[in-house]
Design a protein around this motif. Structure first.
Motif, PDB file in Angstrom:
ATOM      1  N   GLY A 192       7.576   5.483  -6.332  1.00 58.74           N
ATOM      2  CA  GLY A 192       8.933   5.732  -6.819  1.00 58.74           C
ATOM      3  C   GLY A 192       9.926   6.262  -5.816  1.00 58.74           C
ATOM      4  O   GLY A 192      11.033   6.637  -6.185  1.00 58.74           O
ATOM      5  N   LYS A 193       9.550   6.323  -4.511  1.00 60.67           N
ATOM      6  CA  LYS A 193      10.579   6.747  -3.544  1.00 60.67           C
ATOM      7  C   LYS A 193      11.521   5.584  -3.331  1.00 60.67           C
ATOM      8  O   LYS A 193      11.092   4.487  -2.973  1.00 60.67           O
ATOM      9  CB  LYS A 193       9.933   7.143  -2.219  1.00 60.67           C
ATOM     10  N   THR A 194      12.810   5.825  -3.545  1.00 64.11           N
ATOM     11  CA  THR A 194      13.791   4.763  -3.334  1.00 64.11           C
ATOM     12  C   THR A 194      14.853   5.313  -2.389  1.00 64.11           C
ATOM     13  O   THR A 194      15.031   6.532  -2.306  1.00 64.11           O
ATOM     14  CB  THR A 194      14.493   4.369  -4.648  1.00 64.11           C
ATOM     15  N   SER A 242       7.285  14.747  -7.004  1.00 66.12           N
ATOM     16  CA  SER A 242       8.537  15.051  -6.304  1.00 66.12           C
ATOM     17  C   SER A 242       8.333  15.687  -4.928  1.00 66.12           C
ATOM     18  O   SER A 242       9.271  16.235  -4.346  1.00 66.12           O
ATOM     19  CB  SER A 242       9.431  15.920  -7.180  1.00 66.12           C
ATOM     20  N   GLU A 243       7.095  15.619  -4.416  1.00 69.51           N
ATOM     21  CA  GLU A 243       6.781  16.077  -3.055  1.00 69.51           C
ATOM     22  C   GLU A 243       7.068  17.563  -2.833  1.00 69.51           C
ATOM     23  O   GLU A 243       7.719  17.960  -1.867  1.00 69.51           O
ATOM     24  CB  GLU A 243       7.523  15.222  -2.019  1.00 69.51           C
ATOM     25  N   ASP A 244       6.570  18.383  -3.743  1.00 67.28           N
ATOM     26  CA  ASP A 244       6.671  19.827  -3.520  1.00 67.28           C
ATOM     27  C   ASP A 244       5.436  20.344  -2.799  1.00 67.28           C
ATOM     28  O   ASP A 244       5.440  21.439  -2.247  1.00 67.28           O
ATOM     29  CB  ASP A 244       6.805  20.569  -4.863  1.00 67.28           C
ATOM     30  N   ILE A 249       1.234  18.503  -2.278  1.00 69.22           N
ATOM     31  CA  ILE A 249       0.256  17.596  -1.663  1.00 69.22           C
ATOM     32  C   ILE A 249       0.848  16.228  -1.246  1.00 69.22           C
ATOM     33  O   ILE A 249       0.365  15.588  -0.319  1.00 69.22           O
ATOM     34  CB  ILE A 249      -0.990  17.420  -2.587  1.00 69.22           C
ATOM     35  N   ARG A 250       1.931  15.793  -1.916  1.00 74.06           N
ATOM     36  CA  ARG A 250       2.517  14.502  -1.514  1.00 74.06           C
ATOM     37  C   ARG A 250       2.982  14.520  -0.056  1.00 74.06           C
ATOM     38  O   ARG A 250       3.077  13.481   0.585  1.00 74.06           O
ATOM     39  CB  ARG A 250       3.669  14.106  -2.448  1.00 74.06           C
ATOM     40  N   LYS A 251       3.253  15.736   0.453  1.00 74.55           N
ATOM     41  CA  LYS A 251       3.676  15.816   1.860  1.00 74.55           C
ATOM     42  C   LYS A 251       2.598  15.242   2.774  1.00 74.55           C
ATOM     43  O   LYS A 251       2.890  14.807   3.881  1.00 74.55           O
ATOM     44  CB  LYS A 251       3.934  17.280   2.250  1.00 74.55           C
ATOM     45  N   ALA A 252       1.333  15.285   2.322  1.00 75.78           N
ATOM     46  CA  ALA A 252       0.237  14.766   3.158  1.00 75.78           C
ATOM     47  C   ALA A 252       0.466  13.296   3.521  1.00 75.78           C
ATOM     48  O   ALA A 252       0.025  12.829   4.577  1.00 75.78           O
ATOM     49  CB  ALA A 252      -1.101  14.930   2.437  1.00 75.78           C
ATOM     50  N   LEU A 253       1.179  12.579   2.649  1.00 78.93           N
ATOM     51  CA  LEU A 253       1.453  11.160   2.925  1.00 78.93           C
ATOM     52  C   LEU A 253       2.368  10.995   4.132  1.00 78.93           C
ATOM     53  O   LEU A 253       2.578   9.887   4.606  1.00 78.93           O
ATOM     54  CB  LEU A 253       2.084  10.491   1.703  1.00 78.93           C
ATOM     55  N   ASN A 254       2.931  12.102   4.593  1.00 75.44           N
ATOM     56  CA  ASN A 254       3.802  12.047   5.773  1.00 75.44           C
ATOM     57  C   ASN A 254       3.054  12.305   7.070  1.00 75.44           C
ATOM     58  O   ASN A 254       3.682  12.449   8.124  1.00 75.44           O
ATOM     59  CB  ASN A 254       4.937  13.053   5.629  1.00 75.44           C
ATOM     60  N   VAL A 260       0.817  -1.217   0.000  1.00 76.09           N
ATOM     61  CA  VAL A 260       0.000   0.000   0.000  1.00 76.09           C
ATOM     62  C   VAL A 260       0.853   1.270   0.000  1.00 76.09           C
ATOM     63  O   VAL A 260       0.338   2.349  -0.228  1.00 76.09           O
ATOM     64  CB  VAL A 260      -0.991   0.058   1.195  1.00 76.09           C
ATOM     65  N   ASP A 261       2.158   1.137   0.274  1.00 73.64           N
ATOM     66  CA  ASP A 261       2.950   2.351   0.411  1.00 73.64           C
ATOM     67  C   ASP A 261       4.326   2.264  -0.261  1.00 73.64           C
ATOM     68  O   ASP A 261       4.547   2.847  -1.324  1.00 73.64           O
ATOM     69  CB  ASP A 261       3.087   2.717   1.901  1.00 73.64           C
ATOM     70  N   ALA A 262       5.246   1.509   0.353  1.00 75.39           N
ATOM     71  CA  ALA A 262       6.659   1.607  -0.061  1.00 75.39           C
ATOM     72  C   ALA A 262       6.891   1.325  -1.552  1.00 75.39           C
ATOM     73  O   ALA A 262       7.713   1.999  -2.189  1.00 75.39           O
ATOM     74  CB  ALA A 262       7.505   0.665   0.789  1.00 75.39           C
ATOM     75  N   ILE A 271      -5.599   5.864  -3.489  1.00 76.93           N
ATOM     76  CA  ILE A 271      -5.391   7.145  -2.784  1.00 76.93           C
ATOM     77  C   ILE A 271      -3.947   7.592  -2.988  1.00 76.93           C
ATOM     78  O   ILE A 271      -3.662   8.734  -3.344  1.00 76.93           O
ATOM     79  CB  ILE A 271      -5.712   7.001  -1.278  1.00 76.93           C
ATOM     80  N   LYS A 272      -3.023   6.656  -2.782  1.00 81.27           N
ATOM     81  CA  LYS A 272      -1.612   7.035  -2.935  1.00 81.27           C
ATOM     82  C   LYS A 272      -1.317   7.437  -4.377  1.00 81.27           C
ATOM     83  O   LYS A 272      -0.625   8.429  -4.633  1.00 81.27           O
ATOM     84  CB  LYS A 272      -0.702   5.885  -2.486  1.00 81.27           C
ATOM     85  N   LYS A 273      -1.868   6.663  -5.317  1.00 80.87           N
ATOM     86  CA  LYS A 273      -1.629   6.966  -6.740  1.00 80.87           C
ATOM     87  C   LYS A 273      -2.118   8.371  -7.092  1.00 80.87           C
ATOM     88  O   LYS A 273      -1.426   9.133  -7.787  1.00 80.87           O
ATOM     89  CB  LYS A 273      -2.331   5.908  -7.602  1.00 80.87           C
TER      90      LYS A 273
HETATM   91  N1  GLY Z   1       5.655   7.077   1.895  1.00 77.73           N
HETATM   92  C1  GLY Z   1       5.309   8.382   1.554  1.00 77.73           C
HETATM   93  C2  GLY Z   1       5.483   8.699   0.103  1.00 77.73           C
HETATM   94  O1  GLY Z   1       5.697   7.816  -0.685  1.00 77.73           O
HETATM   95  O2  GLY Z   1       5.410   9.838  -0.260  1.00 77.73           O
END
Ligand code: GLY
Length: 354
Positions: A135-137, A225-227, A229-234, A129-131, A215-217
């Motif tokens: 594309g975060k590596t 690149s988390e500039d 709304i992606r920060k919300a995943l944190n 569901v997450d990792a 939701i994550k997609k």
């Molecule tokens: N695990 C949070 C993200 O992928 O942005």
């Protein structure tokens, strides 16, 4: 049959012990060599299922299991193994495992010869569901989580819930914490679906896993690149990561799985939300009740607060020396880049401990 989810150049397929789609993709791409990265657990429990169903032969690279393995030394071993086994620019790396294998394997693939293709086959709920998605590596730097890495998507992700049968209850709960986080940042509807009935078996159910991935997609498609709304995943992760790092380095607290630490972070950041935003005390109490119905409470001695708060300084979202929290204004309404006083974090520890 469930339709694949696609984003960027990645397609996420839902399979049931059937890897035809992977086999066909490998043939179509005409890879020079195919490597499978496993850890000690997936080598025994998951690799045979995969290799029996592929028509091509693969070279297997094995690493030790566990978060302590997620570092540059292990990456070096995998780069060397790829090189010694004749990998070239047209080789493929398949990461078969949990978040450590998909994060580290994605990082190694993205840096070997300036980037070869990789595919994730997550075998834990957390990785599904997450990792493995988005594309975060990367790898840890000492005990500090995910300090080194890059964002680069896999070509394909294969979700096979059959692999969840080999997971311990604690591992399943660890994944459940990320699903609860997705519910809290997405909508009341999704939060309620997750929290009604038997949560542990709910978390294993394909429709809920599918929704969590959707939701994550949606978030990573808008902001790869988390500039923004992606920060919300944190949400839950500023304190969650600091607590996880602290627990890894101190003997007085047993090491926590990532999701176990995030679950604590979610309670504390919900409390902080209730103090700094319109997030209701009722919802905050409900978040605490739901999480503590599933996760054993860890008691933090007061002497640990200072060290944990100091560790938030290493959070990847920080800018200009400020620690940036994600809070909630309501379920489904995250608020980004919030500053929080140390005294309120201490109150949040007391709320969690009470
Ligand atoms: N695990 C949070 C993200 O992928 O942005």
């Amino acid at each position: 049959m469930i339709n694949p989810i696609t984003y960027n150049t990645c397609s996420i397929h839902f399979v049931n012990q059937d890897f035809t789609v992977l086999d066909a993709y490998i043939h179509k791409q005409n890879y020079s060599k195919v490597f499978v990265l496993v850890d000690n657990n997936t080598h025994i429990h998951c690799l045979p299922l995969l290799t029996e169903r592929l028509s091509i032969s693969v070279d297997v690279i094995r690493i030790e299991s566990g978060e302590e393995t997620k570092n540059i030394t292990t990456s070096l071993q995998v780069w060397e193994a790829l090189s010694n086994l004749g990998a070239d620019k047209k080789s493929l790396l398949i990461n078969l495992g949990g978040g450590v294998v998909t994060d580290l394997g994605g990082f190694v693939a993205s840096t070997f010869r300036r980037g070869i293709d990789y595919i994730n086959i997550p075998t834990t709920l957390l990785a599904m569901v997450d990792a493995a998605i988005g594309g975060k590596t990367g790898v840890d730097l000492g005990n500090l989580k995910n300090q080194i890495g890059l964002v680069r998507n896999p070509k394909m992700v294969l979700i096979d819930t059959f692999f969840l049968k080999t997971l311990s209850e604690d591992e399943k709960k660890s994944g459940m914490a990320e699903m609860l986080k997705h519910g809290l940042i997405d909508s009341k509807k999704h939060w309620l679906q997750l929290t009604k009935g038997n949560m542990l078996s709910n978390a294993n159910s394909l429709p809920l896993i599918y929704d969590s991935i959707q939701i994550k997609k949606q978030i990573v498609t808008q902001d790869p690149s988390e500039d923004g709304i992606r920060k919300a995943l944190n949400f839950g992760h500023t304190l969650g990561h600091a607590i996880e790092t602290y627990a890894l380095s101190k003997k007085e607290i047993k090491p926590l799985l990532h999701g176990e630490a995030v679950a604590i972070g979610i309670i504390m950041e919900s409390y902080i939300s209730s103090k700094l935003t319109s997030f209701s005390v009722k919802d905050c109490d409900e978040v605490k009740r739901v999480i503590l119905s599933q996760f054993k409470q860890v008691i933090f001695p007061e002497s640990s607060y200072k060290d944990i708060i100091e560790l938030t300084a290493f959070d990847k979202k920080n800018t200009f020396g400020n620690v940036n929290f994600v809070l909630l204004e309501d379920i489904g309404k995250p608020k980004l880049d919030c500053r929080v006083d140390k005294s309120l974090i201490i109150e949040a520890f007391k709320f969690y401990n009470s």
